[in-house]
Design a protein around this motif. Structure first.
Motif, PDB file in Angstrom:
ATOM      1  N   SER A 170      50.153  31.549 -17.983  1.00 11.24           N
ATOM      2  CA  SER A 170      49.057  31.432 -17.021  1.00 11.24           C
ATOM      3  C   SER A 170      49.544  31.151 -15.600  1.00 11.24           C
ATOM      4  N   GLY A 171      50.728  30.556 -15.469  1.00 14.73           N
ATOM      5  CA  GLY A 171      51.281  30.268 -14.147  1.00 14.73           C
ATOM      6  C   GLY A 171      52.079  31.417 -13.555  1.00 14.73           C
ATOM      7  N   THR A 172      52.287  32.485 -14.323  1.00 14.95           N
ATOM      8  CA  THR A 172      53.046  33.633 -13.834  1.00 14.95           C
ATOM      9  C   THR A 172      52.224  34.388 -12.792  1.00 14.95           C
ATOM     10  N   PRO A 173      52.765  34.573 -11.583  1.00 12.67           N
ATOM     11  CA  PRO A 173      52.014  35.318 -10.567  1.00 12.67           C
ATOM     12  C   PRO A 173      51.822  36.778 -10.984  1.00 12.67           C
ATOM     13  N   VAL A 174      50.597  37.265 -10.817  1.00 12.24           N
ATOM     14  CA  VAL A 174      50.269  38.657 -11.119  1.00 12.24           C
ATOM     15  C   VAL A 174      49.758  39.314  -9.840  1.00 12.24           C
ATOM     16  N   ILE A 175      50.429  40.387  -9.431  1.00 12.21           N
ATOM     17  CA  ILE A 175      50.064  41.139  -8.240  1.00 12.21           C
ATOM     18  C   ILE A 175      49.477  42.472  -8.683  1.00 12.21           C
ATOM     19  N   MET A 176      48.238  42.737  -8.306  1.00 13.37           N
ATOM     20  CA  MET A 176      47.590  44.001  -8.649  1.00 13.37           C
ATOM     21  C   MET A 176      48.089  45.099  -7.708  1.00 13.37           C
ATOM     22  N   LEU A 177      48.327  46.282  -8.268  1.00  8.14           N
ATOM     23  CA  LEU A 177      48.700  47.457  -7.487  1.00  8.14           C
ATOM     24  C   LEU A 177      47.631  48.516  -7.695  1.00  8.14           C
ATOM     25  N   SER A 178      47.089  49.055  -6.605  1.00  3.08           N
ATOM     26  CA  SER A 178      46.063  50.065  -6.779  1.00  3.08           C
ATOM     27  C   SER A 178      45.909  50.934  -5.556  1.00  3.08           C
ATOM     28  N   SER A 179      45.474  52.154  -5.787  1.00  2.00           N
ATOM     29  CA  SER A 179      45.131  53.028  -4.670  1.00  2.00           C
ATOM     30  C   SER A 179      43.693  52.746  -4.231  1.00  2.00           C
ATOM     31  N   LYS A 180      42.960  51.986  -5.041  1.00  2.00           N
ATOM     32  CA  LYS A 180      41.587  51.603  -4.696  1.00  2.00           C
ATOM     33  C   LYS A 180      41.642  50.359  -3.811  1.00  2.00           C
ATOM     34  N   ASP A 181      40.993  50.436  -2.653  1.00  2.00           N
ATOM     35  CA  ASP A 181      41.075  49.326  -1.712  1.00  2.00           C
ATOM     36  C   ASP A 181      39.708  48.732  -1.395  1.00  2.00           C
ATOM     37  N   GLY A 182      38.771  48.897  -2.296  1.00  2.00           N
ATOM     38  CA  GLY A 182      37.425  48.401  -2.041  1.00  2.00           C
ATOM     39  C   GLY A 182      37.291  46.908  -2.274  1.00  2.00           C
ATOM     40  N   LEU A 183      36.281  46.331  -1.659  1.00  2.00           N
ATOM     41  CA  LEU A 183      36.002  44.906  -1.801  1.00  2.00           C
ATOM     42  C   LEU A 183      35.739  44.549  -3.258  1.00  2.00           C
ATOM     43  N   PHE A 184      35.006  45.414  -3.976  1.00  2.00           N
ATOM     44  CA  PHE A 184      34.709  45.164  -5.382  1.00  2.00           C
ATOM     45  C   PHE A 184      35.989  45.101  -6.211  1.00  2.00           C
ATOM     46  N   ASP A 185      36.925  46.026  -5.951  1.00  2.00           N
ATOM     47  CA  ASP A 185      38.174  46.063  -6.706  1.00  2.00           C
ATOM     48  C   ASP A 185      38.989  44.796  -6.472  1.00  2.00           C
ATOM     49  N   ARG A 186      39.061  44.369  -5.218  1.00  2.00           N
ATOM     50  CA  ARG A 186      39.795  43.142  -4.882  1.00  2.00           C
ATOM     51  C   ARG A 186      39.145  41.918  -5.532  1.00  2.00           C
ATOM     52  N   ALA A 187      37.812  41.865  -5.483  1.00  2.00           N
ATOM     53  CA  ALA A 187      37.095  40.738  -6.079  1.00  2.00           C
ATOM     54  C   ALA A 187      37.300  40.708  -7.591  1.00  2.00           C
ATOM     55  N   VAL A 225      39.881  38.043 -12.509  1.00  2.00           N
ATOM     56  CA  VAL A 225      40.715  38.004 -13.714  1.00  2.00           C
ATOM     57  C   VAL A 225      41.996  37.198 -13.489  1.00  2.00           C
ATOM     58  N   GLY A 226      42.151  36.656 -12.277  1.00  2.00           N
ATOM     59  CA  GLY A 226      43.261  35.739 -12.038  1.00  2.00           C
ATOM     60  C   GLY A 226      44.430  36.270 -11.231  1.00  2.00           C
ATOM     61  N   SER A 227      44.291  37.459 -10.633  1.00  2.00           N
ATOM     62  CA  SER A 227      45.432  37.978  -9.878  1.00  2.00           C
ATOM     63  C   SER A 227      45.704  37.104  -8.652  1.00  2.00           C
ATOM     64  N   ASN A 228      46.978  37.050  -8.268  1.00  2.00           N
ATOM     65  CA  ASN A 228      47.388  36.233  -7.138  1.00  2.00           C
ATOM     66  C   ASN A 228      47.380  37.000  -5.822  1.00  2.00           C
ATOM     67  N   GLU A 229      47.488  38.315  -5.903  1.00  2.00           N
ATOM     68  CA  GLU A 229      47.510  39.145  -4.710  1.00  2.00           C
ATOM     69  C   GLU A 229      47.136  40.563  -5.104  1.00  2.00           C
ATOM     70  N   TYR A 230      46.810  41.384  -4.097  1.00  2.00           N
ATOM     71  CA  TYR A 230      46.369  42.754  -4.338  1.00  2.00           C
ATOM     72  C   TYR A 230      47.060  43.640  -3.318  1.00  2.00           C
ATOM     73  N   LEU A 231      47.933  44.519  -3.780  1.00  2.00           N
ATOM     74  CA  LEU A 231      48.628  45.449  -2.893  1.00  2.00           C
ATOM     75  C   LEU A 231      48.086  46.853  -3.118  1.00  2.00           C
ATOM     76  N   THR A 232      47.897  47.580  -2.031  1.00  2.00           N
ATOM     77  CA  THR A 232      47.417  48.950  -2.171  1.00  2.00           C
ATOM     78  C   THR A 232      48.593  49.922  -2.165  1.00  2.00           C
ATOM     79  N   LYS A 233      48.400  51.005  -2.919  1.00  2.00           N
ATOM     80  CA  LYS A 233      49.390  52.078  -2.957  1.00  2.00           C
ATOM     81  C   LYS A 233      49.037  53.080  -1.873  1.00  2.00           C
TER      82      LYS A 233
END
Length: 118
Positions: free
Chosen positions: A70-87, A92-100
């Protein structure tokens, strides 16, 4: 660890991270990743959102629900950059969101911020 169903994305991230001295584990999807996470305990996980079988949101939620990881940082990678996707990623617990497409610099900044290794 880099989890992505795209071989090109996995290899690009692997090259960028390896050049910075990181040991990189690769996984093709969430199921593949969960087995490897249990065996290798990665310091940080980059996960694509759009994957077959187990998507990035589900994979992140399963990692974060496990007390061992649970303490492992999870960074989401996606080509989707919408507010809904980030939220949804935050929910679900992601620590950051990077766009492709991501850059070497953005990957290494995320590692430095969350794992302190870059």
């Amino acid at each position: 660890m880099v989890i992505d169903d795209s071989n090109t994305i996995r290899r690009s991230a692997e090259i960028f991270l390896a050049q910075a001295g990181c040991h990189v584990l690769l996984a093709e999807d969430g199921f593949d990743a969960l087995a490897k996470i249990a065996d290798h305990h990665p310091d940080i996980v980059f996960v694509d959102i759009m994957m077959p079988r187990l998507d990035g949101y589900q994979t992140c939620a399963l990692i974060k629900k496990n007390p061992k990881f649970s303490g492992t940082p999870v960074i989401m990678l996606s080509s989707k950059d919408g507010l809904f996707d980030r939220a949804r990623g935050r929910m679900v617990g992601s620590n950051e969101y990077l766009t492709k497409p991501f850059t070497k610099d953005s990957l290494l900044k995320a590692v430095a911020a969350h794992a302190g290794r870059a």
